[in-house]
Write an enzyme that holds these catalytic residues in place. Structure first.
Site, PDB file in Angstrom:
ATOM      1  N   HIS A  96       0.900  -1.017   0.033  1.00  7.74           N
ATOM      2  CA  HIS A  96       0.096   0.000  -0.061  1.00  7.74           C
ATOM      3  C   HIS A  96       0.972   1.085   0.108  1.00  7.74           C
ATOM      4  CE1 HIS A  96      -2.911   3.017   1.193  1.00  7.74           C
ATOM      5  NE2 HIS A  96      -3.798   2.305   0.703  1.00  7.74           N
ATOM      6  N   GLU A 168      -4.163   1.305  -7.286  1.00  4.04           N
ATOM      7  CA  GLU A 168      -4.452   2.501  -6.223  1.00  4.04           C
ATOM      8  C   GLU A 168      -3.499   3.535  -6.655  1.00  4.04           C
ATOM      9  OE1 GLU A 168      -4.912   2.075  -2.233  1.00  4.04           O
ATOM     10  OE2 GLU A 168      -6.405   0.182  -2.569  1.00  4.04           O
TER      11      GLU A 168
HETATM   12  P1  PGA Z   1      -9.680   5.776   0.584  1.00  6.03           P
HETATM   13  O1  PGA Z   1      -8.577   4.719   0.779  1.00  6.03           O
HETATM   14  O2  PGA Z   1     -10.877   4.976  -0.068  1.00  6.03           O
HETATM   15  O3  PGA Z   1     -10.075   6.231   1.911  1.00  6.03           O
HETATM   16  O4  PGA Z   1      -9.247   6.628  -0.491  1.00  6.03           O
HETATM   17  C1  PGA Z   1      -8.347   3.856  -0.140  1.00  6.03           C
HETATM   18  C2  PGA Z   1      -7.052   3.074   0.013  1.00  6.03           C
HETATM   19  O5  PGA Z   1      -6.162   3.298   0.683  1.00  6.03           O
HETATM   20  O6  PGA Z   1      -7.261   1.711  -0.222  1.00  6.03           O
END
Ligand code: PGA
Length: 265
Positions: A96, A168
């Site tokens: 992440h 992401e």
């Molecule tokens: P968010 O986070 O939906 O709050 O933007 C997404 C993530 O970090 O997976």
């Protein structure tokens, strides 16, 4: 199959986690989801075992937000894949952007974690995504493809079908993020799926998910207008009603997808 899940990130005490899991299992018992909608939740390590016990058979996959690649040893502050599995995790997140930025996670450690997860029978949930400057330079696809290639580099081609990849884009995540449009993310997601198929001897990964600024207003379009097999959500699913709303959107999406008949005439 559509995957809809959330990481609670660094939120929720054991009691708060248990309450969320209780409300979720009750809601799913009252209104069962079709098998083709797969919910998953990633609590903090401290809550994993309590959430596993509370879910007690509900059709929700449980995951850890991180785990070390070594089975045990001198890793102060870390939890191993073996320990995460023991606490109830069936999948484990890695790579992440918050961990890459704040805790020095690299493509190399992500690859080692993916290897260790498969060795311990856990599904790796591998996060990839480009920073805003990389996108502005027109380099998103190349950057993300390189992350995917590195993350899968220690897996055998046959094992790639056990991985989930979450795209992401760093610029779309969290409070400071700018929500992405389907047009912005669809080509990168297509590229990820293609690279996983190439490395996985044609089979590809289990699913490519989209994450970053997902909410009830944009979820349907992100499912319909991108190659996403699901959504990976932060803030919008930290309350159980938020997750239930997104699961309902996943269900509508699945029910609207035309069923391909296997009969030949
Ligand atoms: P968010 O986070 O939906 O709050 O933007 C997404 C993530 O970090 O997976």
């Amino acid at each position: 199959m559509v995957w809809i899940g959330t990481s609670w990130k660094m939120n929720k005490t054991i009691g708060e986690s248990r309450e969320y899991a209780r409300l979720l299992s009750e809601a799913l018992a009252e209104t069962p989801l079709p098998d083709a909608v797969q919910p998953f939740i990633l609590p903090a390590h401290t809550s994993l075992a309590a959430v596993r016990d509370q879910l007690a058979g509900a059709p929700v996959l449980l995951g850890a937000q991180n785990a070390h690649w070594a089975a045990e040893g001198a890793g102060t502050g870390e939890v191993s894949m073996r320990m995460a599995a023991d606490a109830g995790a069936q999948l484990v997140e890695m790579g992440h952007s918050e961990r890459r930025e704040q805790f020095g996670e690299t493509d190399e450690t992500v690859a080692r974690k993916a290897r260790a997860a498969v060795d311990h029978g856990l599904l790796p949930l591998i996060c990839v995504g480009e920073p805003g400057a990389v996108r502005a330079a027109g380099d998103a696809e190349r950057f993300v493809t390189a992350q995917v290639r590195a993350a899968l580099s220690l897996l055998h081609p046959d094992e790639i079908s056990q991985t989930l990849i979450a795209y992401e884009p760093v610029w779309a995540i969290g409070l400071a993020g700018t929500p992405a449009t389907p047009e912005q993310v669809a080509p990168v997601m297509g590229r990820i799926a293609e690279e996983a198929r190439r490395l996985g001897a044609g089979a590809g990964c289990r699913a490519v998910l989209y994450g970053g600024g997902v909410n009830a207003a944009n979820a349907a379009a992100l499912l319909r207008e991108t190659p996403a097999d699901g959504l990976f959500v932060g803030r919008a699913a930290w309350r159980v009603d938020g997750l239930l709303q997104l699961l309902a959107i996943g269900r509508q999406y699945i029910e609207a997808v035309p069923v391909v008949s296997s009969r030949t005439s």
